[in-house]
Design a protein around this motif. Structure first.
Motif, mmCIF file in Angstrom:
data_model
loop_
_atom_site.group_PDB
_atom_site.id
_atom_site.type_symbol
_atom_site.label_atom_id
_atom_site.label_comp_id
_atom_site.label_asym_id
_atom_site.label_seq_id
_atom_site.Cartn_x
_atom_site.Cartn_y
_atom_site.Cartn_z
ATOM 1 N N ARG A 108 39.989 -21.901 -41.086
ATOM 2 C CA ARG A 108 38.963 -22.830 -41.581
ATOM 3 C C ARG A 108 39.432 -24.271 -41.483
ATOM 4 O O ARG A 108 38.660 -25.165 -41.102
ATOM 5 N N VAL A 158 40.827 -31.058 -28.333
ATOM 6 C CA VAL A 158 41.138 -29.840 -29.078
ATOM 7 C C VAL A 158 41.820 -28.818 -28.159
ATOM 8 O O VAL A 158 42.819 -28.203 -28.541
ATOM 9 N N LEU A 203 39.325 -25.333 -37.790
ATOM 10 C CA LEU A 203 37.954 -25.580 -37.346
ATOM 11 C C LEU A 203 37.387 -26.866 -37.940
ATOM 12 O O LEU A 203 36.671 -27.612 -37.261
ATOM 13 N N ALA A 204 37.708 -27.148 -39.206
ATOM 14 C CA ALA A 204 37.243 -28.395 -39.822
ATOM 15 C C ALA A 204 37.841 -29.606 -39.103
ATOM 16 O O ALA A 204 37.141 -30.586 -38.816
ATOM 17 N N ALA A 243 39.064 -29.645 -35.982
ATOM 18 C CA ALA A 243 38.526 -29.683 -34.616
ATOM 19 C C ALA A 243 37.139 -30.312 -34.612
ATOM 20 O O ALA A 243 36.811 -31.129 -33.742
ATOM 21 N N ASN A 244 36.326 -29.965 -35.612
ATOM 22 C CA ASN A 244 34.999 -30.570 -35.716
ATOM 23 C C ASN A 244 35.108 -32.070 -35.950
ATOM 24 O O ASN A 244 34.352 -32.854 -35.371
ATOM 25 N N HIS A 245 36.053 -32.478 -36.773
ATOM 26 C CA HIS A 245 36.244 -33.899 -37.045
ATOM 27 C C HIS A 245 36.669 -34.637 -35.774
ATOM 28 O O HIS A 245 36.184 -35.739 -35.503
ATOM 29 N N GLY A 275 35.991 -33.744 -32.696
ATOM 30 C CA GLY A 275 34.733 -33.823 -31.979
ATOM 31 C C GLY A 275 34.819 -33.920 -30.468
ATOM 32 O O GLY A 275 33.820 -34.165 -29.799
ATOM 33 N N ASP A 276 35.992 -33.746 -29.920
ATOM 34 C CA ASP A 276 36.183 -33.834 -28.466
ATOM 35 C C ASP A 276 36.860 -32.549 -28.005
ATOM 36 O O ASP A 276 38.052 -32.337 -28.250
ATOM 37 N N SER A 277 36.094 -31.685 -27.345
ATOM 38 C CA SER A 277 36.609 -30.386 -26.941
ATOM 39 C C SER A 277 37.854 -30.482 -26.075
ATOM 40 O O SER A 277 38.781 -29.684 -26.214
#
Length: 66
Positions: free
Chosen positions: A38, A53, A41-42, A44-46, A48-50
Motif C-alpha cells: 500500500r 516508477v 502504491l501510494a 508511485a501514485n504520488h 505519477g510518472d510510470s
C-alpha cells in the motif's frame, strides 16, 4: 519525463526510517507485506510518472541482497 533521482534527496531520513520500521510493529508477515505494498502504491501514485516508477523497480530489483 523526469529521471529517477538517485542521490540523497530526503530530509529527516532517520525519522522516516524509524517510521518505516514502526509501520510493521505488531503486524504478521502477510499484514506487513500488504502495508508495504500500500505504501509503495501510494508513493508511485504520488510520483505519477510510470517511467520513473519502472526505473525505481528495476533499481530495487538489481540491488544485491544484504
Amino acid at each position: 519525463m523526469t529521471a529517477l533521482i538517485r542521490q540523497p534527496n530526503l530530509d529527516r531520513v532517520d525519522d522516516i526510517y524509524q517510521q518505516l520500521l514502526a509501520m510493521h510493529d505488531g503486524l504478521d508477515e502477510a499484514q506487513s507485506l500488504k502495508a508495504s505494498a500500500r505504501l509503495i502504491l501510494a508513493l508511485a501514485n504520488h510520483i505519477g510518472d510510470s517511467a520513473v516508477v519502472l526505473e525505481a523497480i528495476a533499481l530495487a530489483r538489481a540491488q544485491p541482497a544484504s
